[in-house]
Design an enzyme around this catalytic site. Sequence first.
Site, PDB file in Angstrom:
ATOM      1  N   PRO A   2       0.713  -3.521  -5.268  1.00 33.40           N
ATOM      2  CG  PRO A   2       2.138  -2.876  -6.960  1.00 33.40           C
ATOM      3  CD  PRO A   2       1.119  -3.891  -6.607  1.00 33.40           C
ATOM      4  CD  GLU A   3      -2.989  -1.896  -0.342  1.00 35.80           C
ATOM      5  OE1 GLU A   3      -3.586  -0.998   0.279  1.00 35.80           O
ATOM      6  OE2 GLU A   3      -2.879  -3.053   0.099  1.00 35.80           O
TER       7      GLU A   3
END
Length: 283
Positions: A2-3
């Site tokens: 997850p960015e």
Amino acid sequence: MPELPEVETVRRGLAPVMEGRVIARADVNRPDLRWPFPPRMAERLTGARVDRLRRRSKYILADLSTGETLLVHLGMSGRMLVSGDPLGRFVHDHPAPQKHDHVVLHMEGGARITFNDPRRFGAMDLMATDGAEGHKLLSVLGPEPLGNDFHEDHLVKAFRGKMTPVKAALLDQGIVAGLGNIYVCEALFRAGIHPGRRAGRIAAARVAELVPVIRQVLAEAIAAGGSSLRDFRQADGELGYFQHAFDVYGREDEACRRPGCDGTIRRIVQSGRSSFFCAQCQR
DNA sequence: ATGTGTTCCTGTCCGC
DNA sequence: TGCGGACAGGAACACA
């Protein structure tokens, strides 16, 4: 994984079931993730009201009524599952426990938030809300890419003299906080910059162009995540990943999407990580 | 001070 | 169907 956009989407999904609500019980099913959990974590969460859910870079921060802040990082494979939500926004029935369900928060009112992380690169910690920005993991972070402190001067100065490839420079959370492998590839594609270019050797004007490009790439992804949130009523309540179309990431050997470009997307490995780019239009 | 490589884990996919 | 290897969205840490 997850960015920043995915973490922001998770935060937005969690906010309606957590903010203003009390944690009735916390199940902590193992002693650690990437690092040991803080002492007595379950007890320190129990009975606390979540006053506010914030995000800093890829960290979710829950300010509690106890004067403490819960820090959550999803690592590469962390996911949040919301169930039993009385607002009816997420699935109503609690699913059977899954492998790698490491922490479960039971909210007063019936909602349940399950943190599942197979690879266990994620993290949780508790700290005093006062001075939380001084936390070891937070104090080293550069500016938020969507905030006012991220501007052309900042990036130009940060790149000055750097011999490291621009790909690595943008992944450096101390230069700008929240970008990961996907969005760095996407931003460099839009800016027309080859990922192997030395950061300090790129003309200031081109570095400056990266600022609005990064903002745009992230904002579009957050918007895509937000639209995926609307369908959670019949979805499985899982937060953390959503369908999003990328221009270069994961598109090795496919055609470049830039109008008028007949190039092919290439993949190279830089410091052990894949970079995707079009050699035709990224220089 | 910088830049680079290693490391922590499990799961999935692909070729043989 | 099994097996080995590559690879995966992160980032602290040890080192040259």
